[in-house]
Scaffold this motif. Structure first.
Motif, PDB file in Angstrom:
ATOM      1  N   ILE A 107      11.853 -85.267 -21.593  1.00  0.00           N
ATOM      2  CA  ILE A 107      11.198 -84.026 -22.004  1.00  0.00           C
ATOM      3  C   ILE A 107      10.407 -83.330 -20.906  1.00  0.00           C
ATOM      4  CG2 ILE A 107      11.052 -84.800 -24.391  1.00  0.00           C
ATOM      5  CD1 ILE A 107       8.079 -85.345 -23.951  1.00  0.00           C
ATOM      6  N   LYS A 108      10.295 -83.938 -19.754  1.00  0.00           N
ATOM      7  CA  LYS A 108       9.440 -83.354 -18.719  1.00  0.00           C
ATOM      8  C   LYS A 108       9.955 -82.028 -18.167  1.00  0.00           C
ATOM      9  CE  LYS A 108      10.576 -85.184 -14.255  1.00  0.00           C
ATOM     10  NZ  LYS A 108      10.011 -85.983 -13.188  1.00  0.00           N
ATOM     11  N   TRP A 109      11.221 -81.776 -18.287  1.00  0.00           N
ATOM     12  CA  TRP A 109      11.825 -80.602 -17.647  1.00  0.00           C
ATOM     13  C   TRP A 109      11.367 -79.293 -18.259  1.00  0.00           C
ATOM     14  CZ3 TRP A 109      13.391 -82.839 -13.562  1.00  0.00           C
ATOM     15  CH2 TRP A 109      13.863 -84.144 -13.620  1.00  0.00           C
ATOM     16  N   ALA A 163       6.410 -99.431 -22.364  1.00  0.00           N
ATOM     17  CA  ALA A 163       6.471 -98.764 -21.054  1.00  0.00           C
ATOM     18  C   ALA A 163       7.850 -98.162 -20.828  1.00  0.00           C
ATOM     19  CB  ALA A 163       6.112 -99.746 -19.945  1.00  0.00           C
ATOM     20  N   VAL A 164       8.885 -98.890 -21.182  1.00  0.00           N
ATOM     21  CA  VAL A 164      10.255 -98.365 -21.036  1.00  0.00           C
ATOM     22  C   VAL A 164      10.462 -97.162 -21.946  1.00  0.00           C
ATOM     23  CG1 VAL A 164      12.702 -98.903 -21.357  1.00  0.00           C
ATOM     24  CG2 VAL A 164      11.200-100.569 -20.256  1.00  0.00           C
ATOM     25  N   ALA A 165       9.971 -97.241 -23.179  1.00  0.00           N
ATOM     26  CA  ALA A 165      10.109 -96.107 -24.107  1.00  0.00           C
ATOM     27  C   ALA A 165       9.387 -94.869 -23.572  1.00  0.00           C
ATOM     28  CB  ALA A 165       9.563 -96.480 -25.485  1.00  0.00           C
ATOM     29  N   TYR A 166       8.209 -95.057 -23.005  1.00  0.00           N
ATOM     30  CA  TYR A 166       7.443 -93.938 -22.428  1.00  0.00           C
ATOM     31  C   TYR A 166       8.189 -93.329 -21.238  1.00  0.00           C
ATOM     32  CZ  TYR A 166       3.617 -91.431 -20.140  1.00  0.00           C
ATOM     33  OH  TYR A 166       2.840 -90.470 -19.546  1.00  0.00           O
ATOM     34  N   ILE A 167       8.741 -94.173 -20.386  1.00  0.00           N
ATOM     35  CA  ILE A 167       9.474 -93.675 -19.209  1.00  0.00           C
ATOM     36  C   ILE A 167      10.716 -92.904 -19.646  1.00  0.00           C
ATOM     37  CG2 ILE A 167      10.811 -94.418 -17.190  1.00  0.00           C
ATOM     38  CD1 ILE A 167       8.680 -96.703 -16.914  1.00  0.00           C
ATOM     39  N   VAL A 168      11.452 -93.435 -20.605  1.00  0.00           N
ATOM     40  CA  VAL A 168      12.639 -92.724 -21.116  1.00  0.00           C
ATOM     41  C   VAL A 168      12.231 -91.381 -21.715  1.00  0.00           C
ATOM     42  CG1 VAL A 168      14.408 -92.781 -22.932  1.00  0.00           C
ATOM     43  CG2 VAL A 168      14.051 -94.777 -21.477  1.00  0.00           C
ATOM     44  N   VAL A 228      20.357 -87.889 -23.712  1.00  0.00           N
ATOM     45  CA  VAL A 228      20.393 -89.302 -23.312  1.00  0.00           C
ATOM     46  C   VAL A 228      19.136 -90.028 -23.804  1.00  0.00           C
ATOM     47  CG1 VAL A 228      20.308 -90.857 -21.318  1.00  0.00           C
ATOM     48  CG2 VAL A 228      21.951 -88.984 -21.363  1.00  0.00           C
ATOM     49  N   GLY A 229      17.981 -89.386 -23.691  1.00  0.00           N
ATOM     50  CA  GLY A 229      16.740 -89.999 -24.164  1.00  0.00           C
ATOM     51  C   GLY A 229      16.763 -90.261 -25.656  1.00  0.00           C
ATOM     52  N   ILE A 230      17.264 -89.310 -26.418  1.00  0.00           N
ATOM     53  CA  ILE A 230      17.357 -89.488 -27.867  1.00  0.00           C
ATOM     54  C   ILE A 230      18.378 -90.574 -28.198  1.00  0.00           C
ATOM     55  CG2 ILE A 230      18.094 -88.367 -30.017  1.00  0.00           C
ATOM     56  CD1 ILE A 230      16.813 -85.774 -28.878  1.00  0.00           C
ATOM     57  N   ALA A 231      19.504 -90.572 -27.489  1.00  0.00           N
ATOM     58  CA  ALA A 231      20.532 -91.594 -27.725  1.00  0.00           C
ATOM     59  C   ALA A 231      19.997 -92.998 -27.414  1.00  0.00           C
ATOM     60  CB  ALA A 231      21.770 -91.299 -26.888  1.00  0.00           C
ATOM     61  N   LEU A 232      19.279 -93.145 -26.309  1.00  0.00           N
ATOM     62  CA  LEU A 232      18.701 -94.448 -25.973  1.00  0.00           C
ATOM     63  C   LEU A 232      17.672 -94.882 -27.018  1.00  0.00           C
ATOM     64  CD1 LEU A 232      18.263 -94.171 -22.096  1.00  0.00           C
ATOM     65  CD2 LEU A 232      19.884 -95.615 -23.348  1.00  0.00           C
ATOM     66  N   SER A 233      16.910 -93.938 -27.527  1.00  0.00           N
ATOM     67  CA  SER A 233      15.923 -94.255 -28.553  1.00  0.00           C
ATOM     68  C   SER A 233      16.593 -94.700 -29.851  1.00  0.00           C
ATOM     69  CB  SER A 233      15.028 -93.050 -28.810  1.00  0.00           C
ATOM     70  OG  SER A 233      14.283 -92.744 -27.662  1.00  0.00           O
TER      71      SER A 233
END
Length: 147
Positions: free
Chosen positions: A135-137, A125-130, A10-15
């Motif tokens: 990747i935090k997991w 900020a939105v990009a950092y949060i996404v 999802v993060g890659i898709a949003l990016s």
């Protein structure tokens, strides 16, 4: 959390969507003087700013979760500190990348650049949060921050 891969996807898709729709996302406000948007659009500046913003957001998150990755640094305010550093640095890097476009055309859009950079703070900020939630997991020590 069993399956962590959907967060990354999802993060890659949003990016990727952000990069594809960079003109629509980065140009919601019509800036003061005529020509600022035209110069950015004609010189592919929106794509350059989108790539820099994404790279800085993802790099900031990677630094926090994988380079720092310390149990002593696993607090929400440490995560926020990296967010602030990333958000403050990104408009300066974008300025260095797109200012030559205006200089080559002999135009000076100082106030518009400040307004554009301020808007880019929020987008970064939105990009950092996404990126953080993508990747935090896989972090061994910082996966529980910011929450």
């Amino acid at each position: 959390m069993r399956n962590k891969l959907p967060f990354l996807i999802v993060g890659i898709a949003l990016s990727v969507l952000f990069w594809i729709f960079s003109v629509e996302i980065l140009d919601p406000i019509r800036y003061g003087r005529q020509g600022f948007n035209d110069v950015l659009f004609n010189n592919n500046g929106y794509s350059i700013v989108a790539i820099i913003t994404l790279a800085m957001g993802w790099a900031g998150a990677a630094v926090y979760y994988y380079l720092i990755n310390s149990a002593a640094f696993d607090r929400w305010w440490h995560w926020l500190a990296i967010l602030v550093v990333t958000v403050v640095l990104t408009p300066f890097v974008c300025y260095l990348a797109i200012n030559p476009m205006f200089a080559n055309e002999g135009k000076d859009f100082g106030p518009e650049m400040v307004q554009f950079g301020t808007y880019n703070l929020v987008v970064t900020a939105v990009a950092y949060i996404v990126a953080s939630f993508s990747i935090k997991w896989w972090s061994s020590n910082c996966r529980h921050s910011p929450f």
